[in-house]
Design a protein around this motif. Structure first.
Motif, PDB file in Angstrom:
ATOM      1  N   GLU A 172       0.834  -1.198   0.000  1.00 13.55           N
ATOM      2  CA  GLU A 172       0.000   0.000   0.000  1.00 13.55           C
ATOM      3  C   GLU A 172       0.868   1.247   0.000  1.00 13.55           C
ATOM      4  O   GLU A 172       0.643   2.187  -0.766  1.00 13.55           O
ATOM      5  CB  GLU A 172      -0.908  -0.021   1.243  1.00 13.55           C
ATOM      6  N   LEU A 173       1.902   1.201   0.819  1.00 12.55           N
ATOM      7  CA  LEU A 173       2.803   2.342   0.934  1.00 12.55           C
ATOM      8  C   LEU A 173       3.490   2.642  -0.386  1.00 12.55           C
ATOM      9  O   LEU A 173       3.683   3.796  -0.769  1.00 12.55           O
ATOM     10  CB  LEU A 173       3.836   2.015   2.011  1.00 12.55           C
TER      11      LEU A 173
ATOM     12  N   SER B 103       2.458   1.835  -3.428  1.00 13.96           N
ATOM     13  CA  SER B 103       1.631   2.062  -4.606  1.00 13.96           C
ATOM     14  C   SER B 103       0.655   3.229  -4.448  1.00 13.96           C
ATOM     15  O   SER B 103      -0.103   3.530  -5.345  1.00 13.96           O
ATOM     16  CB  SER B 103       0.834   0.791  -4.927  1.00 13.96           C
ATOM     17  N   ARG B 104       0.694   3.876  -3.292  1.00 18.38           N
ATOM     18  CA  ARG B 104      -0.253   4.972  -3.098  1.00 18.38           C
ATOM     19  C   ARG B 104       0.125   6.147  -4.000  1.00 18.38           C
ATOM     20  O   ARG B 104       1.288   6.260  -4.422  1.00 18.38           O
ATOM     21  CB  ARG B 104      -0.273   5.397  -1.634  1.00 18.38           C
ATOM     22  N   PRO B 105      -0.847   7.001  -4.280  1.00 22.01           N
ATOM     23  CA  PRO B 105      -0.596   8.089  -5.220  1.00 22.01           C
ATOM     24  C   PRO B 105       0.579   8.956  -4.766  1.00 22.01           C
ATOM     25  O   PRO B 105       0.615   9.420  -3.630  1.00 22.01           O
ATOM     26  CB  PRO B 105      -1.900   8.893  -5.182  1.00 22.01           C
ATOM     27  N   CYS B 106       1.507   9.153  -5.643  1.00 21.18           N
ATOM     28  CA  CYS B 106       2.728   9.838  -5.271  1.00 21.18           C
ATOM     29  C   CYS B 106       2.570  11.349  -5.175  1.00 21.18           C
ATOM     30  O   CYS B 106       3.485  12.050  -4.757  1.00 21.18           O
ATOM     31  CB  CYS B 106       3.846   9.503  -6.253  1.00 21.18           C
ATOM     32  N   THR B 107       1.441  11.837  -5.574  1.00 22.46           N
ATOM     33  CA  THR B 107       1.228  13.279  -5.461  1.00 22.46           C
ATOM     34  C   THR B 107       0.805  13.659  -4.044  1.00 22.46           C
ATOM     35  O   THR B 107       0.834  14.818  -3.668  1.00 22.46           O
ATOM     36  CB  THR B 107       0.149  13.741  -6.442  1.00 22.46           C
ATOM     37  N   ALA B 108       0.429  12.651  -3.270  1.00 19.90           N
ATOM     38  CA  ALA B 108      -0.024  12.923  -1.905  1.00 19.90           C
ATOM     39  C   ALA B 108       1.146  13.229  -0.981  1.00 19.90           C
ATOM     40  O   ALA B 108       2.274  12.806  -1.222  1.00 19.90           O
ATOM     41  CB  ALA B 108      -0.791  11.712  -1.364  1.00 19.90           C
ATOM     42  N   GLU B 109       0.870  13.987   0.036  1.00 24.30           N
ATOM     43  CA  GLU B 109       1.815  14.226   1.139  1.00 24.30           C
ATOM     44  C   GLU B 109       3.200  14.682   0.698  1.00 24.30           C
ATOM     45  O   GLU B 109       4.208  14.128   1.104  1.00 24.30           O
ATOM     46  CB  GLU B 109       1.953  12.961   1.993  1.00 24.30           C
ATOM     47  N   GLY B 110       3.216  15.660  -0.158  1.00 26.17           N
ATOM     48  CA  GLY B 110       4.494  16.260  -0.523  1.00 26.17           C
ATOM     49  C   GLY B 110       5.345  15.463  -1.487  1.00 26.17           C
ATOM     50  O   GLY B 110       6.467  15.827  -1.783  1.00 26.17           O
ATOM     51  N   ARG B 111       4.827  14.362  -1.976  1.00 27.70           N
ATOM     52  CA  ARG B 111       5.626  13.560  -2.894  1.00 27.70           C
ATOM     53  C   ARG B 111       5.414  14.057  -4.323  1.00 27.70           C
ATOM     54  O   ARG B 111       4.350  14.543  -4.678  1.00 27.70           O
ATOM     55  CB  ARG B 111       5.229  12.093  -2.768  1.00 27.70           C
ATOM     56  N   THR B 112       6.419  13.891  -5.109  1.00 29.19           N
ATOM     57  CA  THR B 112       6.365  14.477  -6.449  1.00 29.19           C
ATOM     58  C   THR B 112       6.243  13.449  -7.563  1.00 29.19           C
ATOM     59  O   THR B 112       6.312  13.786  -8.729  1.00 29.19           O
ATOM     60  CB  THR B 112       7.628  15.305  -6.709  1.00 29.19           C
ATOM     61  N   CYS B 113       6.120  12.179  -7.189  1.00 27.73           N
ATOM     62  CA  CYS B 113       5.996  11.196  -8.268  1.00 27.73           C
ATOM     63  C   CYS B 113       4.965  10.142  -7.911  1.00 27.73           C
ATOM     64  O   CYS B 113       4.518  10.086  -6.777  1.00 27.73           O
ATOM     65  CB  CYS B 113       7.340  10.524  -8.547  1.00 27.73           C
TER      66      CYS B 113
ATOM     67  N   GLY C 137       9.340   2.807   4.682  1.00 28.99           N
ATOM     68  CA  GLY C 137       8.609   3.991   4.236  1.00 28.99           C
ATOM     69  C   GLY C 137       9.511   5.208   4.184  1.00 28.99           C
ATOM     70  O   GLY C 137       9.455   5.990   3.238  1.00 28.99           O
ATOM     71  N   PHE C 138      10.347   5.350   5.196  1.00 28.32           N
ATOM     72  CA  PHE C 138      11.282   6.479   5.233  1.00 28.32           C
ATOM     73  C   PHE C 138      12.222   6.440   4.034  1.00 28.32           C
ATOM     74  O   PHE C 138      12.441   7.445   3.366  1.00 28.32           O
ATOM     75  CB  PHE C 138      12.083   6.429   6.531  1.00 28.32           C
ATOM     76  N   LEU C 139      12.758   5.273   3.752  1.00 27.55           N
ATOM     77  CA  LEU C 139      13.687   5.154   2.632  1.00 27.55           C
ATOM     78  C   LEU C 139      12.982   5.388   1.302  1.00 27.55           C
ATOM     79  O   LEU C 139      13.527   6.015   0.398  1.00 27.55           O
ATOM     80  CB  LEU C 139      14.339   3.766   2.640  1.00 27.55           C
ATOM     81  N   MET C 140      11.767   4.913   1.188  1.00 31.41           N
ATOM     82  CA  MET C 140      11.044   5.095  -0.070  1.00 31.41           C
ATOM     83  C   MET C 140      10.583   6.542  -0.235  1.00 31.41           C
ATOM     84  O   MET C 140      10.529   7.044  -1.349  1.00 31.41           O
ATOM     85  CB  MET C 140       9.858   4.152  -0.125  1.00 31.41           C
ATOM     86  N   GLU C 141      10.256   7.147   0.877  1.00 32.13           N
ATOM     87  CA  GLU C 141       9.864   8.558   0.829  1.00 32.13           C
ATOM     88  C   GLU C 141      11.018   9.389   0.287  1.00 32.13           C
ATOM     89  O   GLU C 141      10.852  10.224  -0.590  1.00 32.13           O
ATOM     90  CB  GLU C 141       9.499   9.022   2.239  1.00 32.13           C
TER      91      GLU C 141
END
Lengths: 117, 117
Positions: free
Chosen positions: A104-105, A107-117, B85-89
DNA sequence: TTGACTATTCCATATTTCTCGAAATATCGT
DNA sequence: ACGATATTTCGAGAAATATGGAATAGTCAA
């Protein structure tokens, strides 16, 4: 990924200065950053930085190329992916309830929570 | 997960004996394993193992409970998930082309390639 | 309460890692 | 070739980590 390689990569990242450098390079993307630029960004002493870059290189986590007087460092995304794969493989070797939240972690939408991809 | 916590967890895992113990405990599941049983499985000297179990505990990667004369250790799946999660973030903070293969890695069928979940 | 069992703590030693100044190496422009 | 710039290598001391034997502490059964 073999265990001894994973241990080397984990050890390389288990250091504040090196973790900072690696994150910086991951964010810098394929263009990478020159050693001096990295030192300026992180406030590291050059000789210390050089030693830490060597550790990350030995661990396969970064690569480098010369560009004139500068040496440009880049993150090695393949090695990063292999390391995460190794850890997740370990994880998934056990029980399904561990694996599910990780999937889940990832594959979740990368635009969420400050992520850019 | 904070950076200093991640560094501690990475450092704890960057050691052959401890990585072996952690993998063993992940596979052992919620029931866990007694210290002596771990020592027998890995061939570690008891006092050395005890020190390494303390390192993993300090890093939040394992927990323990007493059962009679034995102390049973268990993997902490939440901490493991947070570390990945930290590393993937970190990874996804950069470029999409890094994130995509990781998502694929995490979501592929777990029955493939010797995986059990 | 004594003895067997399980595990941790303590301690000294050995090893590795970290850091930074100084010197060396490589490249560039003139 | 020379001076300036960019980075690495070397060396040595300081700090952190790893190891295992001996002593200690908690638990159980009789």
């Amino acid at each position: 990924m073999e265990k001894v390689i994973a241990i080397g990569a984990l050890g390389a990242l288990a250091h504040e200065g090196r973790l900072d450098v690696f994150r910086l390079l991951v964010r810098a993307g394929p263009e990478g950053m020159a050693a001096g630029e990295i030192a300026r960004s992180t406030g590291a002493v050059l000789s210390t930085l050089s030693a830490n870059l060597a550790v990350l290189t030995r661990a396969g986590l970064i690569g480098s190329r010369r560009d004139g007087r500068s040496i440009i460092y880049t993150a090695d995304y393949d090695q990063m992916r292999d390391l995460l794969g190794f850890l997740m493989e370990d994880c998934c070797g056990g029980k399904p309830e561990i694996c599910a939240p990780l999937a889940e972690l990832a594959s979740r939408p990368c635009t969420a929570e400050g992520r850019t991809c």
